[in-house]
Design a protein around this motif. Structure first.
Motif, mmCIF file in Angstrom:
data_model
loop_
_atom_site.group_PDB
_atom_site.id
_atom_site.type_symbol
_atom_site.label_atom_id
_atom_site.label_comp_id
_atom_site.label_asym_id
_atom_site.label_seq_id
_atom_site.Cartn_x
_atom_site.Cartn_y
_atom_site.Cartn_z
ATOM 1 N N THR A 409 108.508 36.298 75.650
ATOM 2 C CA THR A 409 109.265 37.475 75.100
ATOM 3 C C THR A 409 109.659 38.580 76.434
ATOM 4 O OG1 THR A 409 107.345 38.931 74.284
ATOM 5 C CG2 THR A 409 108.736 37.708 72.745
ATOM 6 N N LYS A 410 108.620 38.483 77.325
ATOM 7 C CA LYS A 410 108.756 39.249 78.555
ATOM 8 C C LYS A 410 107.769 38.754 79.609
ATOM 9 C CE LYS A 410 107.418 43.797 80.249
ATOM 10 N NZ LYS A 410 107.021 45.320 79.818
ATOM 11 N N LYS A 411 108.328 38.480 80.695
ATOM 12 C CA LYS A 411 107.581 38.046 81.956
ATOM 13 C C LYS A 411 106.545 39.275 82.071
ATOM 14 C CE LYS A 411 110.704 34.834 84.179
ATOM 15 N NZ LYS A 411 111.133 34.543 85.390
ATOM 16 N N LEU A 412 105.293 39.029 82.624
ATOM 17 C CA LEU A 412 104.534 39.932 83.145
ATOM 18 C C LEU A 412 103.715 39.669 84.270
ATOM 19 C CD1 LEU A 412 102.981 42.377 81.877
ATOM 20 C CD2 LEU A 412 101.295 41.052 80.764
ATOM 21 N N PRO A 413 104.454 40.270 85.267
ATOM 22 C CA PRO A 413 103.938 39.961 86.770
ATOM 23 C C PRO A 413 102.588 40.651 87.008
ATOM 24 C CG PRO A 413 105.860 41.517 86.631
ATOM 25 C CD PRO A 413 105.554 41.118 85.368
ATOM 26 N N ILE A 414 101.936 40.129 88.015
ATOM 27 C CA ILE A 414 100.592 41.016 88.318
ATOM 28 C C ILE A 414 101.032 42.537 88.557
ATOM 29 C CG2 ILE A 414 99.013 41.150 90.116
ATOM 30 C CD1 ILE A 414 99.241 38.112 90.628
ATOM 31 N N GLY A 415 100.280 43.038 87.873
ATOM 32 C CA GLY A 415 100.560 44.578 87.879
ATOM 33 C C GLY A 415 101.339 45.210 86.945
ATOM 34 N N GLY A 416 101.977 44.305 86.144
ATOM 35 C CA GLY A 416 102.978 44.787 84.998
ATOM 36 C C GLY A 416 102.138 45.430 83.862
ATOM 37 N N THR A 417 103.013 45.944 82.878
ATOM 38 C CA THR A 417 102.660 46.487 81.740
ATOM 39 C C THR A 417 103.109 45.889 80.580
ATOM 40 O OG1 THR A 417 102.268 48.533 82.724
ATOM 41 C CG2 THR A 417 102.265 48.727 80.267
ATOM 42 N N ALA A 418 102.428 45.715 79.345
ATOM 43 C CA ALA A 418 102.852 45.048 78.262
ATOM 44 C C ALA A 418 102.772 45.999 77.079
ATOM 45 C CB ALA A 418 101.991 43.646 77.754
ATOM 46 N N TYR A 419 103.641 45.905 76.156
ATOM 47 C CA TYR A 419 103.428 46.744 74.950
ATOM 48 C C TYR A 419 103.644 46.191 73.697
ATOM 49 C CZ TYR A 419 105.129 49.994 78.510
ATOM 50 O OH TYR A 419 105.096 50.817 79.728
ATOM 51 N N PRO A 420 102.352 45.735 73.200
ATOM 52 C CA PRO A 420 102.268 44.602 72.103
ATOM 53 C C PRO A 420 102.873 45.206 70.983
ATOM 54 C CG PRO A 420 100.341 45.909 72.700
ATOM 55 C CD PRO A 420 101.111 46.084 73.567
ATOM 56 N N GLU A 421 103.039 46.576 70.529
ATOM 57 C CA GLU A 421 103.685 47.126 69.348
ATOM 58 C C GLU A 421 105.117 46.396 69.233
ATOM 59 O OE1 GLU A 421 102.442 51.533 68.524
ATOM 60 O OE2 GLU A 421 102.699 51.145 70.722
ATOM 61 N N HIS A 513 95.858 41.739 87.822
ATOM 62 C CA HIS A 513 95.537 42.877 87.038
ATOM 63 C C HIS A 513 96.961 43.246 86.059
ATOM 64 C CE1 HIS A 513 97.477 44.658 90.498
ATOM 65 N NE2 HIS A 513 97.940 45.714 89.822
ATOM 66 N N PHE A 514 96.703 43.758 85.050
ATOM 67 C CA PHE A 514 97.757 44.191 84.269
ATOM 68 C C PHE A 514 97.350 44.999 83.265
ATOM 69 C CE2 PHE A 514 95.910 40.338 81.946
ATOM 70 C CZ PHE A 514 95.912 40.975 80.492
ATOM 71 N N THR A 515 98.419 45.841 82.467
ATOM 72 C CA THR A 515 98.094 46.862 81.712
ATOM 73 C C THR A 515 98.659 46.715 80.373
ATOM 74 O OG1 THR A 515 97.992 48.476 83.302
ATOM 75 C CG2 THR A 515 98.149 49.258 81.271
ATOM 76 N N VAL A 516 97.935 46.959 79.200
ATOM 77 C CA VAL A 516 98.514 46.966 77.955
ATOM 78 C C VAL A 516 98.339 48.356 77.572
ATOM 79 C CG1 VAL A 516 98.036 46.287 75.602
ATOM 80 C CG2 VAL A 516 97.315 44.668 77.504
ATOM 81 N N SER A 517 99.640 48.872 77.088
ATOM 82 C CA SER A 517 99.711 50.384 76.575
ATOM 83 C C SER A 517 100.281 50.379 75.053
ATOM 84 C CB SER A 517 100.841 50.809 77.517
ATOM 85 O OG SER A 517 100.799 52.256 77.361
ATOM 86 N N ARG A 518 99.731 51.302 74.343
ATOM 87 C CA ARG A 518 100.399 51.643 73.219
ATOM 88 C C ARG A 518 100.162 53.067 72.935
ATOM 89 N NH1 ARG A 518 99.604 49.170 68.566
ATOM 90 N NH2 ARG A 518 98.937 46.933 69.219
ATOM 91 N N ARG A 519 100.789 53.471 71.802
ATOM 92 C CA ARG A 519 100.976 54.993 71.474
ATOM 93 C C ARG A 519 99.459 55.286 70.760
ATOM 94 N NH1 ARG A 519 104.674 58.771 71.828
ATOM 95 N NH2 ARG A 519 106.319 57.051 71.881
ATOM 96 N N ALA A 520 98.741 56.330 71.174
ATOM 97 C CA ALA A 520 97.412 56.394 70.718
ATOM 98 C C ALA A 520 97.695 57.257 69.246
ATOM 99 C CB ALA A 520 96.634 57.599 71.405
ATOM 100 N N LYS A 521 96.871 56.659 68.308
ATOM 101 C CA LYS A 521 96.722 57.438 66.969
ATOM 102 C C LYS A 521 96.190 58.904 66.864
ATOM 103 C CE LYS A 521 96.586 52.889 64.807
ATOM 104 N NZ LYS A 521 95.512 51.881 64.138
#
Length: 521
Positions: A409-421, A513-521
């Motif tokens: 659904t999205k290419k995630l290069p090294i250093g990229g960020t994924a938004y699982p929501e 390395h990569f980052t997973v980010s989501r809105r904190a509850k």
């Protein structure tokens, strides 16, 4: 109250210890902590279901024959969280021969330990003729501690009659542990799979200790006591003594960092019932909140700060190695959905991390991907937007793009960020902890040596056998020894909280390395 300042200036640490031990009674509570001796002694040691081995495992207090305990040193200390890492932890260890009256002491300072608190003994007897070893009995000891204070560091010592860690000359044998904090705070954890016994496992352990992790996840195939890994009594080469070597090898980390395993195919030791997990049940005391403690002792969950962690047993859904296929009768998958739904609804949990052995997505020439996992669990990972899935089984490092419905659904290069929501799930194979390496069909591609390949030949194990597939989700591949470091950074409600994942090579170099980010509850 400590040693008076003027007196302390003239005393060694051992002398200070003796001074305090003589002056203050230990009968009321562990000073500076919240573990009263009544709470620990009365409710902390909770035997699980009795494991059965080739010769039945026995539990209870030691009734050893005559032995000079001063000649017997404990080894192989390893920690594990209880159901609540803020207040519960288990200290486990081994002794090479039977000892009398094993115990643990715990305290907020090395010179202020509790009275002796009785430990549980689990003996595991493997008779000659089972595997490659001779007649062999192993003695595992466990102390489950409860009513601890969140975010506190405790000192502990393990011993038995004739070996008291509170004695001045044995203070160097003390270990420490730190409970989870009561509130959300930044932390680090590490993970890998497929360690075994050897130099590369030692090297990775040394690097892991340097990351100062709050806990470590071991995604199956732990010691390789059964090198065949088919989960059958016809497996050749089994040697239970491999576990003695493994627990000694990992002690430098596991004595102070909770070591949380899931079980792989090499951990199904068929000579120990039920399900080949009787030996594991003797060696480990893990959270008991899973769906089937008897048949699936490696299935459990816990939360640390804003992150929930779920351990699964992929042997239950493996088409490739079917020794335990269907052992749960579907209860594990039902339990998994209940846990995912609960954690996703919790106002305290932002991230969900799931780890288990067999790979959902991998292009190794050895095992590649497990169709049973894709069939049973991947739809749930996507439904409840799991943030990170960690696997072992294939002895290499591989990381996917963001996947949903078996497609990128999205290419995630090294250093990229994924938004699982909104995007999908990222899967990491971290099976290069120590055993011999496998191979890829495509070139390596990792940080500083990128070789982008959008089409990789592979296969998936199905109920009808191997099915070839050409995939586009293999983003990072590294064929050498490595492990995962995960840094969790909470954020105020409504802001972006992050989970930063790094692949670290045995050399210490970062390979991904990569980052997973989501809105904190």
């Amino acid at each position: 109250m400590g040693v008076p300042e003027k007196l302390a200036a003239r005393m060694s640490m051992a002398e200070q210890h003796e001074y305090l031990r003589a002056r203050f009674s230990r009968r009321t509570m562990i000073r500076g902590g919240a573990v009263t001796l009544g709470a620990v002694a009365g409710g902390a040691f909770v035997p699980g279901a009795t494991a059965q081995a080739a010769v039945p495992t026995q539990r209870g207090s030691s009734s050893a024959e005559s032995v000079d305990g001063a000649l017997v040193a404990p080894f192989g200390r390893h920690l594990a969280w209880g159901n609540d890492p803020r207040t519960e932890i288990t200290v486990s260890w081994q002794v090479p021969v039977a000892v009398q009256k094993p115990f643990i002491r715990v305290g907020a300072h090395p010179w202020d330990l509790s009275r002796k608190i009785e430990a549980e003994v689990r003996t595991l007897h493997t008779p000659a003729g089972v595997g490659a070893g001779g007649d062999h009995t192993q003695y595992y000891l466990h102390a489950q501690l409860t009513h601890l204070r969140p975010g506190r560091t405790y000192y502990y010592g393990v011993g038995h009659q004739g070996f008291d860690p509170a004695e001045p000359h044995l203070l160097g044998t003390l270990g420490t542990f730190t409970t989870a904090p009561a509130h959300k705070a930044p932390f680090t954890f590490t993970a890998f799979g497929d360690e075994g016994v050897g130099y590369h496992g030692l090297a990775n352990n040394a690097l892991i200790l340097g990351q100062n992790p709050a806990f470590h996840l071991h995604a199956g195939d732990i010691a390789y006591g059964d090198p065949a890994g088919q989960g059958k009594t016809t497996d050749t080469g089994f040697d239970s003594r491999t576990w003695d070597q493994f627990l000694h090898q990992t002690e430098s980390v596991a004595k102070q960092v909770p070591w949380m395993p899931s079980y792989g195919n090499h951990d199904m030791e068929a000579w120990y019932s039920p399900g080949g997990y009787g030996g594991e049940d003797a060696r480990w005391t893990l959270p008991d909140n899973g769906p089937d403690r008897e048949n699936l002792p490696g299935v459990y969950s816990f939360s640390y700060g804003n992150t929930a962690v779920i351990s699964l047993d992929a042997n239950d859904v493996s088409f490739e190695i079917p020794a335990n296929l269907g052992i749960s009768g579907g209860t594990q998958t039902k339990w998994l959905e209940t846990q995912l739904k609960r954690y996703r609804a919790s106002k305290d949990i932002d991230f969900i991390v799931v780890f288990f052995h067999h790979c959902a997505y991998c292009t190794s020439v050895a095992h590649a991907s497990e169709g049973g996992v894709r069939q049973e669990w991947v739809p749930l990972f996507e439904k409840y937007t799991v943030d990170l899935v960690i696997n072992g089984h294939n002895h290499q490092y591989e990381r996917t793009d963001v996947i949903k419905g078996d497609k990128v659904t999205k290419k995630l290069p090294i250093g990229g960020t994924a938004y699982p929501e909104t995007e999908g799930v990222v899967y990491v194979t971290a099976g290069a902890a120590g055993r011999s390496l496998y191979a890829f069909t495509a070139p390596d591609s990792y940080e500083g040596h990128e070789h982008e390949t959008d089409s990789v030949a592979s296969f998936v194990n199905t109920k009808d056998g191997k099915v070839n597939e050409t995939v586009g989700w293999s983003r990072v591949r590294y064929l050498d020894y490595s492990f995962l470091r995960v840094d969790v950074t909470p954020a105020p409600r409504g802001r972006q909280t992050t989970l930063t994942v790094s692949g670290i090579a045995e050399t210490g170099n970062r390979i991904d390395h990569f980052t997973v980010s989501r809105r904190a509850k």
